[in-house]
Design a protein around this motif. Structure first.
Motif, PDB file in Angstrom:
ATOM      1  N   ALA A  51    -108.227 -55.881  60.939  1.00 18.18           N
ATOM      2  CA  ALA A  51    -108.390 -54.880  59.883  1.00 18.18           C
ATOM      3  C   ALA A  51    -109.098 -53.642  60.424  1.00 18.18           C
ATOM      4  N   ARG A  52    -110.102 -53.839  61.281  1.00 17.40           N
ATOM      5  CA  ARG A  52    -110.796 -52.683  61.871  1.00 17.40           C
ATOM      6  C   ARG A  52    -109.857 -51.889  62.777  1.00 17.40           C
ATOM      7  N   ALA A  53    -109.002 -52.594  63.530  1.00 14.28           N
ATOM      8  CA  ALA A  53    -108.046 -51.906  64.397  1.00 14.28           C
ATOM      9  C   ALA A  53    -107.093 -51.043  63.571  1.00 14.28           C
ATOM     10  N   VAL A  54    -106.641 -51.557  62.441  1.00 18.66           N
ATOM     11  CA  VAL A  54    -105.746 -50.793  61.567  1.00 18.66           C
ATOM     12  C   VAL A  54    -106.464 -49.559  61.026  1.00 18.66           C
ATOM     13  N   ARG A  55    -107.716 -49.713  60.622  1.00 26.59           N
ATOM     14  CA  ARG A  55    -108.480 -48.577  60.080  1.00 26.59           C
ATOM     15  C   ARG A  55    -108.672 -47.493  61.126  1.00 26.59           C
ATOM     16  N   LEU A  56    -108.935 -47.892  62.357  1.00 30.84           N
ATOM     17  CA  LEU A  56    -109.118 -46.889  63.408  1.00 30.84           C
ATOM     18  C   LEU A  56    -107.792 -46.213  63.753  1.00 30.84           C
ATOM     19  N   ALA A  57    -106.695 -46.946  63.661  1.00 28.35           N
ATOM     20  CA  ALA A  57    -105.392 -46.320  63.911  1.00 28.35           C
ATOM     21  C   ALA A  57    -105.129 -45.238  62.864  1.00 28.35           C
ATOM     22  N   THR A  67    -101.968 -53.179  70.682  1.00 33.94           N
ATOM     23  CA  THR A  67    -100.920 -53.561  69.740  1.00 33.94           C
ATOM     24  C   THR A  67     -99.939 -52.437  69.436  1.00 33.94           C
ATOM     25  N   GLY A  68    -100.203 -51.245  69.959  1.00 40.81           N
ATOM     26  CA  GLY A  68     -99.323 -50.112  69.671  1.00 40.81           C
ATOM     27  C   GLY A  68     -99.615 -49.441  68.347  1.00 40.81           C
ATOM     28  N   LEU A  69    -100.714 -49.806  67.702  1.00 39.80           N
ATOM     29  CA  LEU A  69    -101.098 -49.124  66.463  1.00 39.80           C
ATOM     30  C   LEU A  69    -101.568 -47.708  66.736  1.00 39.80           C
ATOM     31  N   VAL A  70    -101.969 -47.466  67.970  1.00 41.24           N
ATOM     32  CA  VAL A  70    -102.410 -46.143  68.406  1.00 41.24           C
ATOM     33  C   VAL A  70    -101.622 -45.747  69.644  1.00 41.24           C
ATOM     34  N   SER A 110    -103.231 -40.686  68.554  1.00 38.25           N
ATOM     35  CA  SER A 110    -102.653 -40.521  67.222  1.00 38.25           C
ATOM     36  C   SER A 110    -102.080 -41.854  66.764  1.00 38.25           C
ATOM     37  N   PRO A 111    -101.826 -42.006  65.458  1.00 41.63           N
ATOM     38  CA  PRO A 111    -101.248 -43.266  64.976  1.00 41.63           C
ATOM     39  C   PRO A 111     -99.915 -43.560  65.651  1.00 41.63           C
ATOM     40  N   GLY A 112     -99.717 -44.811  66.071  1.00 40.57           N
ATOM     41  CA  GLY A 112     -98.466 -45.215  66.692  1.00 40.57           C
ATOM     42  C   GLY A 112     -97.396 -45.501  65.647  1.00 40.57           C
ATOM     43  N   GLU A 113     -96.166 -45.567  66.105  1.00 39.76           N
ATOM     44  CA  GLU A 113     -95.056 -45.839  65.188  1.00 39.76           C
ATOM     45  C   GLU A 113     -95.216 -47.185  64.498  1.00 39.76           C
ATOM     46  N   ASP A 114     -95.816 -48.150  65.200  1.00 37.42           N
ATOM     47  CA  ASP A 114     -95.945 -49.495  64.628  1.00 37.42           C
ATOM     48  C   ASP A 114     -96.920 -49.551  63.456  1.00 37.42           C
ATOM     49  N   LEU A 115     -97.767 -48.534  63.312  1.00 35.40           N
ATOM     50  CA  LEU A 115     -98.711 -48.547  62.198  1.00 35.40           C
ATOM     51  C   LEU A 115     -97.981 -48.583  60.857  1.00 35.40           C
ATOM     52  N   ALA A 116     -96.801 -47.969  60.792  1.00 35.05           N
ATOM     53  CA  ALA A 116     -96.037 -47.957  59.545  1.00 35.05           C
ATOM     54  C   ALA A 116     -95.618 -49.362  59.127  1.00 35.05           C
TER      55      ALA A 116
END
Length: 506
Positions: A31-37, A87-90, A110-116
């Motif tokens: 969850a923290r990784a997603v927030r930072l992305a 993970t490619g989130l960034v 910047s946010p990676g494509e996988d964040l979507a």
């Protein structure tokens, strides 16, 4: 994953993909990784390896809502950022250079494509990202702690790996082996999987040689070392949602030296609270999913209940012959769900036939399936009343439901069904079954000797008739009765009957 504790593991029951994905999104580190992305973007500066610039770690910690006064906040932010990168989130744009001269000291992130995929993807997409995060955390957990690295530093800042005694592949294999053993204990329905596993038990499973009696002082010291190593590693693995973990009590470590720590933990004379002080761990449902996925990638058989729902009855019965009884029942129930019941029962009965060694157990599992069927299955069951292999179980099913017009079995069928039933119960012991192996002792066999005693007491001259039964397993069943029957006289008669059956077969 390279550790292979055994080629086939017991089946596990996993939540749905949607439930697992929710668990993944709720894992603190992920969850923290997603927030930072989501926080990344213009103005975020990273070095050549993608790490946040030192002055931005405080901003990252603030974005995560961490307490600025917490001295661990920068490290937590840094770890979450590395997971986002792995993970490619960034996505990172490296510092620009011109002709070998670096013009920019920092790159951008910047946010990676996988964040979507976190909000717009399927549960499987979220779980793929979580598994990538798990791989990164496992790699970090296999690295020695900072104190060991500092001790191994040589002049000039290089690490003396010989002095460190660290082999990356060996460490990764050790951790994989630990997780495989924990998986086995979690999946095993016969006891240990019902609660958390004491850390010393897990450490001993990796250290104590099989068949060893009282551990030597040297082995106890190794167990203690492994315990402390696992204590550190599980602290790192808990935030990714892999395990629920109660660390070793620090006061306990201060009270005892290594040998006392290990000896006390494996002695088996402690109450539950004392055992818990040595550390407790169990895989979460998400962790069970993650370890299973890694083992399957390594080619290890790790079935899950429900994965046979779209297979044929022959594949179903073959598979559940190796399952514990409760897992077999759950798998069969899911297989039946949504199928046309009369057609499904007819398919199961056809798949249950066979004179091969697995035939009796297939028929036992088929009988369990029939127990779940309603009255609409009656025509399919009646259709096999004259079948030499299925007629007995068909009569049992119909009689239990009070059906009319059920023909009485002749003596030959009664004895054949008895041998088939005992053969199935003996075979059900497999690696994870609930019966007794052909070579098991009375104590190991549980209720089976009582079943044998009941059968022989209700049939006068049982062994004189039994050795003549035309069943492939007759001799093996009689030999097992000779070993396991609680009545010594009956056991002797069983051994004589087994000899006759074998002689007749020649």
């Amino acid at each position: 994953m390279s550790a292979q504790p055994q080629p086939t593991l017991p089946p596990v029951r996993l939540p749905s993909g949607a439930e697992l994905a929710r668990d993944a999104l709720g894992a603190p580190l992920f969850a923290r990784a997603v927030r930072l992305a989501r926080w990344s973007g213009p103005g975020i500066r990273v070095d050549g390896s993608g790490e946040l610039a030192a002055e931005q770690l405080a901003e990252a910690a603030q974005a995560l809502g961490l307490d600025p006064a917490d001295e661990d906040a920068p490290a937590l932010a840094s770890q979450a950022w590395r997971v986002a990168l792995d993970t490619g989130l960034v996505e990172v744009t490296e510092p620009e250079g011109d002709g070998g001269a670096v013009q920019e000291e920092y790159g951008t992130a910047s946010p990676g494509e996988d964040l979507a995929l976190i909000t717009g993807g399927a549960p499987a997409d979220v779980l793929d990202l979580w598994r990538a995060a798990l791989d990164a955390v496992l790699a970090d957990a296999a690295v020695p702690d900072l104190d060991d690295l500092v001790d191994a530093l040589e002049e000039g800042g290089t690490i003396d790996f010989d002095r460190l005694d660290w082999n990356p592949q060996r460490e990764a294999d050790f951790l994989d082996g630990v997780l495989a053993n924990l998986y086995l204990l979690t999946a095993d329905e016969r006891g240990a999987g019902q609660g958390p596993v004491p850390l010393p038990v897990l450490a001993a499973s990796m250290v104590v040689p099989e068949g060893m009696g009282a551990p030597t002082d040297a082995v106890l010291e190794q167990v203690s070392d492994a315990m402390m190593r696992l204590d550190d590693q599980f602290r790192q693995l808990e935030p990714i949602g892999l395990v629920e973990f109660r660390p070793v009590d620090e006061a306990l470590m201060a009270e005892a030296d290594d040998e006392e720590l290990a000896a006390g933990s494996v002695a088996g004379a402690l109450d539950d609270e004392d055992v818990a002080r040595y550390g407790m761990v169990r895989l979460t449902p998400l962790g069970l999913y993650g370890v299973r996925a890694r083992m399957r990638e390594a080619g290890i058989g790790a079935p899950a209940v429900g994965e046979l729902a779209d297979k044929g009855a022959d594949a179903l019965l073959d598979a559940v012959c190796g399952y514990p009884e409760r897992s077999a029942q759950a798998e069969i129930a899911q297989w039946l769900d949504g199928r046309d019941l009369p057609a499904a029962v007819a398919e199961l009965l056809a798949a249950a036939r066979g004179a091969d060694a697995a035939g009796p157990l297939r028929r036992l599992r088929c009988q369990q399936a029939l127990a779940l069927a309603g009255p609409e299955a009656e025509p399919a069951v009646r259709a096999v009343l004259d079948d030499p292999e299925l007629g007995g179980l068909a009569r049992v099913w119909l009689a239990e439901r009070g059906a009319a017009g059920v023909p009485a079995p002749d003596a030959e069928l009664v004895y054949w069904l008895t041998v088939d039933t005992l053969a199935a119960q003996l075979a059900a012991d497999g690696p994870f079954g609930s019966g007794a192996a052909l070579g098991a002792s009375t104590e190991e066999a549980g209720e089976l000797p009582l079943l044998m005693q009941s059968l022989t007491s209700h049939h006068t001259g049982f062994f004189e008739r039994a050795w003549r039964v035309e069943h492939p397993a007759t001799a093996e069943v009689l030999e097992a009765m000779g070993r396991m029957h609680p009545d010594r006289k009956a056991a002797k008669e069983a051994r004589k009957a087994a000899f006759k059956a074998r002689s007749r077969r020649r």
